[in-house]
Design a protein around this motif. Structure first.
Motif, PDB file in Angstrom:
ATOM      1  N   ARG A 198     -71.892  99.869  83.020  1.00 18.47           N
ATOM      2  CA  ARG A 198     -71.403  98.520  83.632  1.00 18.47           C
ATOM      3  C   ARG A 198     -71.749  97.516  82.840  1.00 18.47           C
ATOM      4  O   ARG A 198     -72.813  97.179  82.338  1.00 18.47           O
ATOM      5  CB  ARG A 198     -72.242  98.546  85.245  1.00 18.47           C
ATOM      6  CG  ARG A 198     -71.965  97.004  85.871  1.00 18.47           C
ATOM      7  CD  ARG A 198     -72.474  97.380  87.249  1.00 18.47           C
ATOM      8  NE  ARG A 198     -73.684  97.937  87.690  1.00 18.47           N
ATOM      9  CZ  ARG A 198     -74.109  98.553  88.636  1.00 18.47           C
ATOM     10  NH1 ARG A 198     -73.425  98.080  89.809  1.00 18.47           N
ATOM     11  NH2 ARG A 198     -75.461  98.831  88.831  1.00 18.47           N
ATOM     12  N   LEU A 199     -70.821  96.431  82.870  1.00  7.01           N
ATOM     13  CA  LEU A 199     -70.871  95.257  82.147  1.00  7.01           C
ATOM     14  C   LEU A 199     -70.587  94.125  82.988  1.00  7.01           C
ATOM     15  O   LEU A 199     -69.590  94.336  83.583  1.00  7.01           O
ATOM     16  CB  LEU A 199     -69.902  95.392  80.819  1.00  7.01           C
ATOM     17  CG  LEU A 199     -70.146  93.953  79.980  1.00  7.01           C
ATOM     18  CD1 LEU A 199     -71.381  93.610  79.264  1.00  7.01           C
ATOM     19  CD2 LEU A 199     -68.995  94.148  78.900  1.00  7.01           C
ATOM     20  N   LEU A 200     -71.357  93.166  82.848  1.00  6.55           N
ATOM     21  CA  LEU A 200     -71.209  92.000  83.933  1.00  6.55           C
ATOM     22  C   LEU A 200     -71.394  90.690  83.007  1.00  6.55           C
ATOM     23  O   LEU A 200     -72.138  90.535  82.210  1.00  6.55           O
ATOM     24  CB  LEU A 200     -72.109  91.855  84.970  1.00  6.55           C
ATOM     25  CG  LEU A 200     -72.015  91.261  86.015  1.00  6.55           C
ATOM     26  CD1 LEU A 200     -72.312  92.096  87.399  1.00  6.55           C
ATOM     27  CD2 LEU A 200     -72.197  89.989  86.349  1.00  6.55           C
ATOM     28  N   LEU A 201     -70.212  89.877  83.021  1.00  4.84           N
ATOM     29  CA  LEU A 201     -70.294  88.683  82.326  1.00  4.84           C
ATOM     30  C   LEU A 201     -70.357  87.389  83.270  1.00  4.84           C
ATOM     31  O   LEU A 201     -69.839  87.631  84.166  1.00  4.84           O
ATOM     32  CB  LEU A 201     -69.064  88.591  81.505  1.00  4.84           C
ATOM     33  CG  LEU A 201     -68.703  89.692  80.556  1.00  4.84           C
ATOM     34  CD1 LEU A 201     -67.279  89.789  79.914  1.00  4.84           C
ATOM     35  CD2 LEU A 201     -69.725  89.913  79.516  1.00  4.84           C
ATOM     36  N   THR A 202     -71.220  86.453  82.718  1.00  2.00           N
ATOM     37  CA  THR A 202     -71.203  85.278  83.684  1.00  2.00           C
ATOM     38  C   THR A 202     -70.593  84.038  82.949  1.00  2.00           C
ATOM     39  O   THR A 202     -70.762  84.042  81.670  1.00  2.00           O
ATOM     40  CB  THR A 202     -72.570  84.973  84.169  1.00  2.00           C
ATOM     41  OG1 THR A 202     -73.431  84.554  83.265  1.00  2.00           O
ATOM     42  CG2 THR A 202     -73.036  86.110  84.846  1.00  2.00           C
ATOM     43  N   VAL A 203     -69.806  82.980  83.641  1.00  2.65           N
ATOM     44  CA  VAL A 203     -69.450  81.839  83.155  1.00  2.65           C
ATOM     45  C   VAL A 203     -69.764  80.860  84.074  1.00  2.65           C
ATOM     46  O   VAL A 203     -69.551  80.927  85.261  1.00  2.65           O
ATOM     47  CB  VAL A 203     -67.905  81.933  82.789  1.00  2.65           C
ATOM     48  CG1 VAL A 203     -67.424  80.482  82.261  1.00  2.65           C
ATOM     49  CG2 VAL A 203     -67.435  83.147  82.003  1.00  2.65           C
TER      50      VAL A 203
ATOM     51  N   MET B 194     -75.140  86.731  79.716  1.00  2.00           N
ATOM     52  CA  MET B 194     -75.057  85.351  80.500  1.00  2.00           C
ATOM     53  C   MET B 194     -74.489  84.440  79.534  1.00  2.00           C
ATOM     54  O   MET B 194     -74.694  84.198  78.502  1.00  2.00           O
ATOM     55  CB  MET B 194     -76.387  84.974  80.879  1.00  2.00           C
ATOM     56  CG  MET B 194     -77.218  85.748  82.081  1.00  2.00           C
ATOM     57  SD  MET B 194     -78.522  85.264  82.180  1.00  2.00           S
ATOM     58  CE  MET B 194     -78.387  83.513  82.869  1.00  2.00           C
ATOM     59  N   GLY B 195     -73.544  83.420  80.147  1.00  2.33           N
ATOM     60  CA  GLY B 195     -73.154  82.455  79.663  1.00  2.33           C
ATOM     61  C   GLY B 195     -72.085  82.627  78.710  1.00  2.33           C
ATOM     62  O   GLY B 195     -72.141  82.133  77.486  1.00  2.33           O
ATOM     63  N   VAL B 196     -70.847  83.183  78.910  1.00  3.95           N
ATOM     64  CA  VAL B 196     -69.849  83.565  77.979  1.00  3.95           C
ATOM     65  C   VAL B 196     -69.227  82.336  77.842  1.00  3.95           C
ATOM     66  O   VAL B 196     -68.037  82.161  78.387  1.00  3.95           O
ATOM     67  CB  VAL B 196     -69.038  84.724  78.263  1.00  3.95           C
ATOM     68  CG1 VAL B 196     -68.078  85.079  77.246  1.00  3.95           C
ATOM     69  CG2 VAL B 196     -69.994  86.013  78.685  1.00  3.95           C
ATOM     70  N   GLU B 197     -69.663  81.215  77.349  1.00  5.12           N
ATOM     71  CA  GLU B 197     -68.977  80.118  77.263  1.00  5.12           C
ATOM     72  C   GLU B 197     -68.948  79.464  75.765  1.00  5.12           C
ATOM     73  O   GLU B 197     -69.645  79.822  74.873  1.00  5.12           O
ATOM     74  CB  GLU B 197     -70.069  78.832  78.036  1.00  5.12           C
ATOM     75  CG  GLU B 197     -69.734  79.227  79.714  1.00  5.12           C
ATOM     76  CD  GLU B 197     -71.303  79.284  80.155  1.00  5.12           C
ATOM     77  OE1 GLU B 197     -72.277  78.348  79.422  1.00  5.12           O
ATOM     78  OE2 GLU B 197     -71.455  79.676  81.258  1.00  5.12           O
ATOM     79  N   LYS B 198     -67.907  78.548  75.450  1.00  6.14           N
ATOM     80  CA  LYS B 198     -67.875  78.099  74.324  1.00  6.14           C
ATOM     81  C   LYS B 198     -69.021  77.433  73.862  1.00  6.14           C
ATOM     82  O   LYS B 198     -69.458  77.441  72.581  1.00  6.14           O
ATOM     83  CB  LYS B 198     -66.696  76.956  74.252  1.00  6.14           C
ATOM     84  CG  LYS B 198     -65.500  77.173  72.879  1.00  6.14           C
ATOM     85  CD  LYS B 198     -64.249  76.244  73.319  1.00  6.14           C
ATOM     86  CE  LYS B 198     -64.653  74.990  73.318  1.00  6.14           C
ATOM     87  NZ  LYS B 198     -63.442  74.011  73.981  1.00  6.14           N
TER      88      LYS B 198
END
Length: 553
Positions: free
Chosen positions: A517-522, A489-493
DNA sequence: TTGATGAAGTTTTTT
DNA sequence: ACTTCATCAA
């Protein structure tokens, strides 16, 4: 016993050539680096099998394996038992650094004098009290003092162990390394250090930078690397490999070596945390209900501040009845035997049909305390009366299992019925001072907290104790684990703000937990906690981290 | 009382 | 990168 060249790895194909070299090494110390899913534990188990079965480690010599976590040390011991059998595995001592240090302290305590002196019945407590109590932080340094001061202690350790395994070595601290050196530097013991510098995420907690190089020099250890990954499907491995190319180019593979369509990588963008929570809860619900994915095969990972990032998600999961477990709060408490006792009883009392819980309770209540048929009969009927009484009180409304007082009352009744002594007997540390009462208070408090998030008691109980729950945890906690599906979660700077090398390692650990399975959220916005100076702060995707995924999604 | 400034914390295990 | 807490000046 068989000869060294007759030995073959027992029932496993999952060993690459270098792992076989490492398993059968007899003359050199080794520094074995290996990425995620390379089979480090398996290699160590096979090596133990080799050493014990061929007599390279000959009775009465033993193997010492040192890990950081209790779980990891148990796992390794279990794997060795599986590989070479119960009898040979008896000469395989698997300890944490702390356990190893404490054994040295307990055995050679009189060596400690002056301000280091310790009473015989010393305890491990929150602060160092002269002669009476030490802290966790004191354990390894005191062991070092003993080994450095006492030739008897040194020789005893060196005579006992002919071989030493060091697991997750990239996270070794200065003090821990000092203990290893004081015990085994310039001795006949053969060492194998295993780890992955790309997964060094405990630097801020004192893990030594460049520990593998330092060790290789000090112990003249032969460096070896494992390149395979038996965990993740090809698409995921290509993404991991792209990161390896940045972090440790020589360890990277060519993309042609990682062909195949299997594996799923997705990046999901959201306006805000509410959209993120709703969507994630929906897809997770779907995976469990329709794709028959085990909840415990799904992990939700956050970089930091789990509470902040997961508030809305908790509510959304509760609303859909998805069982989940937050490792930061539950884990320690849940593994306490008294926690099992309490949750089992609440499950039974609330009327849920759970033969498992029933059986475990009867074991403690009836069989532990009864010595003949008559006593057993009496204990059994006393137990059934108690259960029925509690159930009756719930049904007529005089007892509410949704409230703190209700739960607290039931628990104290339960302890009284079983007998405090029997509960204390569940674990060695329960006899210490107020420990048991504090634990019970914490467990009750935690259950009440979970209830206030809007879940039913049965749901709360499963998420507290059972394996059938989605796991929510920090990336750091996920180290060494693996899951079918991983959501970062939250692949943010703004999330990964530390030194880029360390953040990259953390992100690498996170994404490499996924098998399939890989899931990224931004998110574009994340609400700040109430009273924050700024609100509705703009978030920006972490270009580098999202980039690794985009190229392979 | 308010704002400005700066320092500290954030990620953990262990008998 | 951003929050929280302490301290100081206005």
């Amino acid at each position: 016993m068989i000869s060294a060249d007759q030995w073959l790895p027992s029932d496993s194909l999952k060993l690459e050539p270098n792992a076989l070299v490492a398993a059968k090494e007899t003359t050199r110390n080794l520094a074995l680096t290996a990425g995620p899913g390379a089979g480090k534990t398996e290699m160590l188990a096979q090596r133990a099998d080799f050493l014990l079965r061929t007599g390279v480690c000959r009775y009465p010599k033993r193997i010492l394996a040192i890990s950081f976590k209790v779980d990891a040390s148990h796992n390794l011991k279990a794997r060795v038992r599986k590989r070479c059998g119960w009898e040979l595995a008896a000469r395989f001592d698997s300890h944490t650094f702390h356990a190893f240090a404490k054994r040295i302290i307990d055995r050679f305590r009189p060596v400690l004098t002056g301000r280091d002196a310790l009473d015989e019945d010393y305890t491990v407590g929150p602060s160092r009290i002269y002669r009476r109590a030490i802290t966790f932080a004191d354990m390894v340094p005191l062991a070092v003092t003993i080994v450095e001061r006492s030739a008897i202690a040194r020789n005893a350790i060196r005579k006992t162990y002919s071989h030493v395994f060091l697991d997750e070595f990239q996270d070794c601290t200065e003090e821990q390394y000092k203990l290893i050196k004081s015990c085994f530097l310039d001795t006949a013991a053969k060492l194998v250090a295993v780890g992955d510098t790309k997964q060094r995420i405990m630097g801020w907690a004192g893990a030594m930078e460049g520990i593998f190089r330092i060790y290789a020099t000090d112990f003249q250890a032969h460096p070896l690397n494992l390149y395979q990954n038996f965990r993740s499907e090809p698409r995921l491995r290509r993404m991991q490999n792209a990161m390896v190319r940045v972090m440790d180019p020589p360890a990277a593979l060519k993309d042609e070596q990682l062909q195949g369509d299997e594996g799923i990588i997705e990046i999901h963008h959201f306006e805000d945390a509410t959209g993120e929570a709703t969507h994630l809860a929906d897809v997770i619900h779907d995976w469990i209900e329709h794709d028959e994915v085990e909840p415990s095969d799904i992990a939700l990972l956050v970089s930091r501040q789990q509470d902040l990032y997961c508030q809305e998600l908790r509510a959304a999961l509760n609303a859909r009845g998805v069982p989940f477990r937050e490792e930061d709060k539950t884990q320690d408490l849940a593994s306490e035997p008294v926690a099992g006792l309490i949750t089992d009883f609440l499950l039974v009392a609330s009327g849920a049909s759970s033969p498992e819980a029933h059986r475990r309770l009867l074991d403690i209540v009836v069989y532990e305390s009864a010595f003949d048929d008559e006593q057993e009969h009496r204990a059994r009927s006393r137990w059934h009366r108690f259960v029925n009484d509690v159930r009756y009180q719930i049904s007529n409304g005089s007892l509410n299992l949704g409230s703190r007082t209700g739960i607290a009352r039931v628990v104290s009744g339960l302890v009284e019925l079983i007998g405090r002594d029997s509960v204390v007997a569940l674990s060695a540390d329960y006899a210490q001072g107020d420990r048991l009462n504090q634990l019970i208070d914490n467990i009750v408090g935690r259950l009440v907290d979970l209830l206030q998030d809007g879940a039913d008691l049965p749901d709360v109980l499963t998420s507290f104790s059972a394996d059938r729950a989605v796991r929510i945890m920090s990336i750091h906690k996920s180290k060494g684990l693996e899951f079918d599906t991983v959501i970062v979660m939250g692949v943010e700077k703004q999330t990964f703000w530390g030194r880029i090398e360390e953040e990259r390692s953390a992100y690498f650990v996170g994404i490499s937990r996924a098998k399939r399975r890989l899931l990224l959220t931004v998110c574009e916005h994340r609400e700040r906690p109430e009273g924050a100076r700024r609100w509705d702060l703009q978030r920006t995707p972490h270009a580098e981290f999202v980039g690794y995924a985009e190229s392979y999604a």
